[in-house]
Design a protein around this motif. Structure first.
Motif, PDB file in Angstrom:
ATOM      1  N   MET A   1       5.827  -7.897  -9.375  1.00 20.43           N
ATOM      2  CA  MET A   1       4.768  -7.167 -10.572  1.00 20.43           C
ATOM      3  C   MET A   1       3.058  -7.074  -9.515  1.00 20.43           C
ATOM      4  SD  MET A   1       5.115  -5.200 -12.480  1.00 20.43           S
ATOM      5  CE  MET A   1       4.122  -4.312 -13.942  1.00 20.43           C
ATOM      6  N   ALA A   2       2.979  -8.353  -8.974  1.00 17.48           N
ATOM      7  CA  ALA A   2       2.027  -7.658  -8.073  1.00 17.48           C
ATOM      8  C   ALA A   2       1.610  -6.948  -6.767  1.00 17.48           C
ATOM      9  CB  ALA A   2       0.969  -9.309  -7.959  1.00 17.48           C
ATOM     10  N   GLN A   3       2.914  -7.396  -6.326  1.00 19.12           N
ATOM     11  CA  GLN A   3       3.531  -6.302  -5.166  1.00 19.12           C
ATOM     12  C   GLN A   3       3.025  -4.946  -5.569  1.00 19.12           C
ATOM     13  OE1 GLN A   3       2.463  -8.339  -2.388  1.00 19.12           O
ATOM     14  NE2 GLN A   3       4.734  -7.967  -1.405  1.00 19.12           N
ATOM     15  N   VAL A   4       3.874  -4.104  -6.925  1.00 17.42           N
ATOM     16  CA  VAL A   4       4.035  -3.088  -6.796  1.00 17.42           C
ATOM     17  C   VAL A   4       2.568  -2.782  -6.562  1.00 17.42           C
ATOM     18  CG1 VAL A   4       4.544  -1.837  -8.586  1.00 17.42           C
ATOM     19  CG2 VAL A   4       6.108  -3.132  -8.267  1.00 17.42           C
ATOM     20  N   LYS A   5       1.681  -3.207  -7.463  1.00 19.99           N
ATOM     21  CA  LYS A   5      -0.045  -3.186  -7.976  1.00 19.99           C
ATOM     22  C   LYS A   5      -0.406  -3.114  -6.514  1.00 19.99           C
ATOM     23  CE  LYS A   5      -0.981  -5.113 -12.151  1.00 19.99           C
ATOM     24  NZ  LYS A   5      -1.624  -5.752 -13.052  1.00 19.99           N
ATOM     25  N   LYS A   6      -0.409  -3.731  -6.107  1.00 16.63           N
ATOM     26  CA  LYS A   6      -0.742  -3.623  -4.480  1.00 16.63           C
ATOM     27  C   LYS A   6      -0.583  -2.152  -3.641  1.00 16.63           C
ATOM     28  CE  LYS A   6      -1.470  -7.518  -1.813  1.00 16.63           C
ATOM     29  NZ  LYS A   6      -1.356  -8.860  -0.822  1.00 16.63           N
ATOM     30  N   VAL A   7       0.872  -2.028  -3.050  1.00 19.58           N
ATOM     31  CA  VAL A   7       1.561  -1.388  -2.659  1.00 19.58           C
ATOM     32  C   VAL A   7       0.987   0.504  -3.267  1.00 19.58           C
ATOM     33  CG1 VAL A   7       3.349   0.601  -2.360  1.00 19.58           C
ATOM     34  CG2 VAL A   7       3.387  -2.054  -1.976  1.00 19.58           C
ATOM     35  N   ALA A   8       0.558   0.239  -4.648  1.00 19.26           N
ATOM     36  CA  ALA A   8       0.123   2.299  -5.509  1.00 19.26           C
ATOM     37  C   ALA A   8      -1.637   1.951  -5.119  1.00 19.26           C
ATOM     38  CB  ALA A   8       0.669   2.017  -7.357  1.00 19.26           C
ATOM     39  N   LEU A   9      -1.934   0.934  -5.271  1.00 20.63           N
ATOM     40  CA  LEU A   9      -3.579   0.811  -4.632  1.00 20.63           C
ATOM     41  C   LEU A   9      -3.478   1.360  -3.345  1.00 20.63           C
ATOM     42  CD1 LEU A   9      -6.438   0.365  -5.010  1.00 20.63           C
ATOM     43  CD2 LEU A   9      -6.019  -1.968  -4.572  1.00 20.63           C
ATOM     44  N   TYR A  10      -2.522   0.633  -2.465  1.00 17.96           N
ATOM     45  CA  TYR A  10      -2.684   1.293  -1.376  1.00 17.96           C
ATOM     46  C   TYR A  10      -2.407   2.523  -0.468  1.00 17.96           C
ATOM     47  CZ  TYR A  10      -3.823  -3.376   1.076  1.00 17.96           C
ATOM     48  OH  TYR A  10      -3.649  -4.997   1.539  1.00 17.96           O
ATOM     49  N   ALA A  11      -1.573   3.367  -1.681  1.00 22.49           N
ATOM     50  CA  ALA A  11      -1.340   4.694  -1.693  1.00 22.49           C
ATOM     51  C   ALA A  11      -2.445   5.731  -2.315  1.00 22.49           C
ATOM     52  CB  ALA A  11      -0.140   5.001  -2.404  1.00 22.49           C
ATOM     53  N   VAL A  12      -3.192   5.038  -3.459  1.00 25.69           N
ATOM     54  CA  VAL A  12      -4.254   6.132  -3.792  1.00 25.69           C
ATOM     55  C   VAL A  12      -5.609   6.097  -2.858  1.00 25.69           C
ATOM     56  CG1 VAL A  12      -6.021   5.423  -5.356  1.00 25.69           C
ATOM     57  CG2 VAL A  12      -2.720   5.371  -5.858  1.00 25.69           C
ATOM     58  N   VAL A  13      -5.577   4.691  -1.801  1.00 23.26           N
ATOM     59  CA  VAL A  13      -6.813   5.064  -0.987  1.00 23.26           C
ATOM     60  C   VAL A  13      -6.122   5.624  -0.153  1.00 23.26           C
ATOM     61  CG1 VAL A  13      -7.624   3.744   0.922  1.00 23.26           C
ATOM     62  CG2 VAL A  13      -7.739   2.163  -1.420  1.00 23.26           C
ATOM     63  N   VAL A  14      -5.174   5.884   0.964  1.00 24.81           N
ATOM     64  CA  VAL A  14      -4.932   6.175   1.673  1.00 24.81           C
ATOM     65  C   VAL A  14      -5.227   7.865   1.602  1.00 24.81           C
ATOM     66  CG1 VAL A  14      -2.717   7.336   2.851  1.00 24.81           C
ATOM     67  CG2 VAL A  14      -3.380   4.315   2.840  1.00 24.81           C
ATOM     68  N   PHE A  15      -4.392   7.792  -0.088  1.00 24.29           N
ATOM     69  CA  PHE A  15      -4.183   9.631  -1.006  1.00 24.29           C
ATOM     70  C   PHE A  15      -5.435   9.987  -0.344  1.00 24.29           C
ATOM     71  CE2 PHE A  15      -4.883  12.294  -4.120  1.00 24.29           C
ATOM     72  CZ  PHE A  15      -4.369  13.409  -3.337  1.00 24.29           C
ATOM     73  N   VAL A  16      -6.538   9.012  -1.086  1.00 27.15           N
ATOM     74  CA  VAL A  16      -8.320   9.952  -1.050  1.00 27.15           C
ATOM     75  C   VAL A  16      -8.580   9.894   0.257  1.00 27.15           C
ATOM     76  CG1 VAL A  16     -10.485   8.538  -1.687  1.00 27.15           C
ATOM     77  CG2 VAL A  16      -8.403   8.201  -3.390  1.00 27.15           C
ATOM     78  N   LEU A  17      -8.496   9.321   1.252  1.00 22.83           N
ATOM     79  CA  LEU A  17      -8.183   9.039   2.793  1.00 22.83           C
ATOM     80  C   LEU A  17      -8.475   9.932   2.939  1.00 22.83           C
ATOM     81  CD1 LEU A  17      -8.966   4.964   4.158  1.00 22.83           C
ATOM     82  CD2 LEU A  17     -10.600   6.727   3.141  1.00 22.83           C
ATOM     83  N   TYR A  18      -7.569  11.029   3.484  1.00 20.91           N
ATOM     84  CA  TYR A  18      -6.229  11.971   3.565  1.00 20.91           C
ATOM     85  C   TYR A  18      -7.342  12.441   2.576  1.00 20.91           C
ATOM     86  CZ  TYR A  18      -3.157  15.157   4.537  1.00 20.91           C
ATOM     87  OH  TYR A  18      -2.413  16.696   4.451  1.00 20.91           O
ATOM     88  N   THR A  19      -7.857  12.827   1.702  1.00 20.25           N
ATOM     89  CA  THR A  19      -7.768  14.307   1.101  1.00 20.25           C
ATOM     90  C   THR A  19      -9.337  14.323   1.254  1.00 20.25           C
ATOM     91  OG1 THR A  19      -6.702  14.239  -1.109  1.00 20.25           O
ATOM     92  CG2 THR A  19      -9.080  15.637  -1.537  1.00 20.25           C
ATOM     93  N   ILE A  20      -9.922  13.038   1.554  1.00 23.03           N
ATOM     94  CA  ILE A  20     -11.597  13.615   1.969  1.00 23.03           C
ATOM     95  C   ILE A  20     -11.863  13.739   3.921  1.00 23.03           C
ATOM     96  CG2 ILE A  20     -13.785  12.621   3.239  1.00 23.03           C
ATOM     97  CD1 ILE A  20     -12.734  10.600   0.426  1.00 23.03           C
ATOM     98  N   VAL A  21     -10.817  13.407   4.533  1.00 24.46           N
ATOM     99  CA  VAL A  21     -10.901  13.897   5.865  1.00 24.46           C
ATOM    100  C   VAL A  21     -10.517  15.270   6.297  1.00 24.46           C
ATOM    101  CG1 VAL A  21      -9.673  13.641   8.022  1.00 24.46           C
ATOM    102  CG2 VAL A  21     -10.173  11.753   6.867  1.00 24.46           C
TER     103      VAL A  21
END
Length: 54
Positions: A1-21
């Motif tokens: 379960m912790a791995q799923v949260k970590k992957v989801a958090l990374y996905a959100v961070v990548v999406f936010v950075l991609y949107t900003i760039v």
């Protein structure tokens, strides 16, 4: 379960950075809308508390 949260958090961070760039103006608009929503909610709570006291 912790791995799923970590992957989801990374996905959100990548999406936010991609949107900003790729679209900084749109990202700024979204942040502004978010802060306006928070401000409106806080104002509503303040008005409720004021009316509750009166």
């Amino acid at each position: 379960m912790a791995q799923v949260k970590k992957v989801a958090l990374y996905a959100v961070v990548v999406f936010v950075l991609y949107t900003i760039v790729t679209s900084p103006a749109r990202a700024a608009d979204l942040v502004q809308v978010g802060f306006e929503g928070i401000s409106s909610a806080a104002q509503g709570v303040g008005e409720f508390m004021t009316e509750l006291i009166n």
